[in-house]
Design a protein around this motif. Sequence first.
Motif, PDB file in Angstrom:
ATOM      1  N   GLU A 168      45.140   5.462  56.795  1.00  6.96           N
ATOM      2  CA  GLU A 168      45.546   6.638  56.034  1.00  6.96           C
ATOM      3  C   GLU A 168      47.020   6.954  56.272  1.00  6.96           C
ATOM      4  O   GLU A 168      47.512   6.898  57.400  1.00  6.96           O
ATOM      5  CB  GLU A 168      44.693   7.835  56.435  1.00  6.96           C
ATOM      6  CG  GLU A 168      44.992   9.095  55.643  1.00  6.96           C
ATOM      7  CD  GLU A 168      44.088  10.253  56.014  1.00  6.96           C
ATOM      8  OE1 GLU A 168      44.315  11.372  55.515  1.00  6.96           O
ATOM      9  OE2 GLU A 168      43.156  10.041  56.815  1.00  6.96           O
ATOM     10  N   LEU A 169      47.711   7.295  55.206  1.00  9.12           N
ATOM     11  CA  LEU A 169      49.119   7.677  55.286  1.00  9.12           C
ATOM     12  C   LEU A 169      49.224   9.187  55.486  1.00  9.12           C
ATOM     13  O   LEU A 169      48.766   9.948  54.624  1.00  9.12           O
ATOM     14  CB  LEU A 169      49.844   7.257  54.002  1.00  9.12           C
ATOM     15  CG  LEU A 169      51.336   7.599  53.908  1.00  9.12           C
ATOM     16  CD1 LEU A 169      52.125   6.857  54.989  1.00  9.12           C
ATOM     17  CD2 LEU A 169      51.876   7.268  52.526  1.00  9.12           C
ATOM     18  N   PRO A 170      49.814   9.670  56.571  1.00  6.10           N
ATOM     19  CA  PRO A 170      49.974  11.119  56.765  1.00  6.10           C
ATOM     20  C   PRO A 170      50.796  11.746  55.636  1.00  6.10           C
ATOM     21  O   PRO A 170      51.757  11.137  55.142  1.00  6.10           O
ATOM     22  CB  PRO A 170      50.711  11.212  58.108  1.00  6.10           C
ATOM     23  CG  PRO A 170      50.377   9.944  58.817  1.00  6.10           C
ATOM     24  CD  PRO A 170      50.294   8.902  57.737  1.00  6.10           C
ATOM     25  N   GLU A 171      50.389  12.932  55.223  1.00 10.74           N
ATOM     26  CA  GLU A 171      51.068  13.652  54.139  1.00 10.74           C
ATOM     27  C   GLU A 171      51.279  12.744  52.928  1.00 10.74           C
ATOM     28  O   GLU A 171      52.341  12.735  52.301  1.00 10.74           O
ATOM     29  CB  GLU A 171      52.393  14.236  54.625  1.00 10.74           C
ATOM     30  CG  GLU A 171      52.218  15.263  55.736  1.00 10.74           C
ATOM     31  CD  GLU A 171      53.500  15.981  56.105  1.00 10.74           C
ATOM     32  OE1 GLU A 171      54.407  16.071  55.246  1.00 10.74           O
ATOM     33  OE2 GLU A 171      53.584  16.446  57.245  1.00 10.74           O
ATOM     34  N   ALA A 172      50.235  12.018  52.604  1.00  8.42           N
ATOM     35  CA  ALA A 172      50.315  11.025  51.530  1.00  8.42           C
ATOM     36  C   ALA A 172      50.692  11.637  50.192  1.00  8.42           C
ATOM     37  O   ALA A 172      51.334  10.994  49.356  1.00  8.42           O
ATOM     38  CB  ALA A 172      48.986  10.281  51.413  1.00  8.42           C
ATOM     39  N   LEU A 198      59.193   7.408  54.973  1.00  7.89           N
ATOM     40  CA  LEU A 198      59.340   6.222  55.818  1.00  7.89           C
ATOM     41  C   LEU A 198      58.844   6.487  57.235  1.00  7.89           C
ATOM     42  O   LEU A 198      58.246   5.605  57.867  1.00  7.89           O
ATOM     43  CB  LEU A 198      60.807   5.781  55.854  1.00  7.89           C
ATOM     44  CG  LEU A 198      61.439   5.358  54.523  1.00  7.89           C
ATOM     45  CD1 LEU A 198      62.882   4.920  54.741  1.00  7.89           C
ATOM     46  CD2 LEU A 198      60.640   4.252  53.854  1.00  7.89           C
ATOM     47  N   ARG A 199      59.079   7.684  57.730  1.00 10.25           N
ATOM     48  CA  ARG A 199      58.603   8.033  59.070  1.00 10.25           C
ATOM     49  C   ARG A 199      57.085   7.997  59.128  1.00 10.25           C
ATOM     50  O   ARG A 199      56.500   7.486  60.093  1.00 10.25           O
ATOM     51  CB  ARG A 199      59.128   9.426  59.448  1.00 10.25           C
ATOM     52  CG  ARG A 199      58.606   9.960  60.782  1.00 10.25           C
ATOM     53  CD  ARG A 199      59.419  11.177  61.210  1.00 10.25           C
ATOM     54  NE  ARG A 199      59.524  12.155  60.145  1.00 10.25           N
ATOM     55  CZ  ARG A 199      58.597  13.085  59.880  1.00 10.25           C
ATOM     56  NH1 ARG A 199      57.486  13.121  60.604  1.00 10.25           N
ATOM     57  NH2 ARG A 199      58.783  13.966  58.911  1.00 10.25           N
ATOM     58  N   HIS A 200      56.443   8.516  58.090  1.00  7.56           N
ATOM     59  CA  HIS A 200      54.981   8.514  58.056  1.00  7.56           C
ATOM     60  C   HIS A 200      54.437   7.090  57.909  1.00  7.56           C
ATOM     61  O   HIS A 200      53.424   6.744  58.536  1.00  7.56           O
ATOM     62  CB  HIS A 200      54.479   9.395  56.920  1.00  7.56           C
ATOM     63  CG  HIS A 200      54.732  10.852  57.148  1.00  7.56           C
ATOM     64  ND1 HIS A 200      54.393  11.485  58.316  1.00  7.56           N
ATOM     65  CD2 HIS A 200      55.293  11.808  56.338  1.00  7.56           C
ATOM     66  CE1 HIS A 200      54.724  12.771  58.238  1.00  7.56           C
ATOM     67  NE2 HIS A 200      55.276  12.987  57.064  1.00  7.56           N
ATOM     68  N   ILE A 201      55.093   6.286  57.092  1.00 10.99           N
ATOM     69  CA  ILE A 201      54.668   4.886  56.949  1.00 10.99           C
ATOM     70  C   ILE A 201      54.803   4.159  58.286  1.00 10.99           C
ATOM     71  O   ILE A 201      53.896   3.438  58.716  1.00 10.99           O
ATOM     72  CB  ILE A 201      55.487   4.173  55.857  1.00 10.99           C
ATOM     73  CG1 ILE A 201      55.147   4.744  54.477  1.00 10.99           C
ATOM     74  CG2 ILE A 201      55.218   2.661  55.875  1.00 10.99           C
ATOM     75  CD1 ILE A 201      56.062   4.255  53.365  1.00 10.99           C
TER      76      ILE A 201
END
Length: 255
Positions: A168-172, A198-201
């Motif tokens: 899962e990607l955060p704050e997708a 990019l930080r979340h990825i």
Amino acid sequence: MRVALFATCLGDTLFPDAIQATALLLSRLGQDVVFPEAQTCCGQMHVNTGYQREALPLVENHAACFADDSIDAVVVPSGSCTGSIRHQHEIVAERFGRPGLREQVVRSRAKTYELAEFLVDVLGVVDVGATFPHRVTYHPTCHSLRMLRVGDKPLRLLRAVRDIDLVELPEADQCCGFGGTFALKNADTSTAMLSDKLRHIGGTDAEYCTAGDASCLMHIGGGLSRLQTGVGTKHLAEILVATERTIAPKQGAFA
């Protein structure tokens, strides 16, 4: 079913692998895929920047290509272009078009689907027989999420892929910051939004980020490449068409 593929101008010029993957995937699923060679841009970028009248020739050409009654469905591997066809073409036709254009546009719109929509809603398919042994995270693009409301259809397709490690990607649901000319006119804001994405990825430790829009993948992939993260980008169609025979080693941000 006779299915016309709308490649989109960005797909045609910069992401041909995604277009070829879409055509191959649809063919594997038993569809009679056709490619109207006169197709060009849908006119989205003109309308989005206020040039509705200038978009008229593109809307006319699109309707001429895809309103044909011999075509049962039009599949678009892009949420933003699908959104333009469904929501902008009729506006342009009504304001500036010749008599009869609106009817053509409505016929074309009624049978136009974003790729994940077509697979799940029309064909009733979730497992397309793909294999992709990599760690992947999914970015739901703004147009597909908010305008088309495709919901979890892309995720359902990805979850059925064999050997995939889907994280899962955060704050997708947050925009990647591209937005077409938004990235040019509001570069600082766009860059800040991209940095968050990019930080979340990066926090997912994914090998690939996937999405249903080449435009967002171009923006995200460019950022990942500049940071030398080693994280690649792939269009949803490229993962769904992958099999044990077609899997290739990762080759960087645009692999």
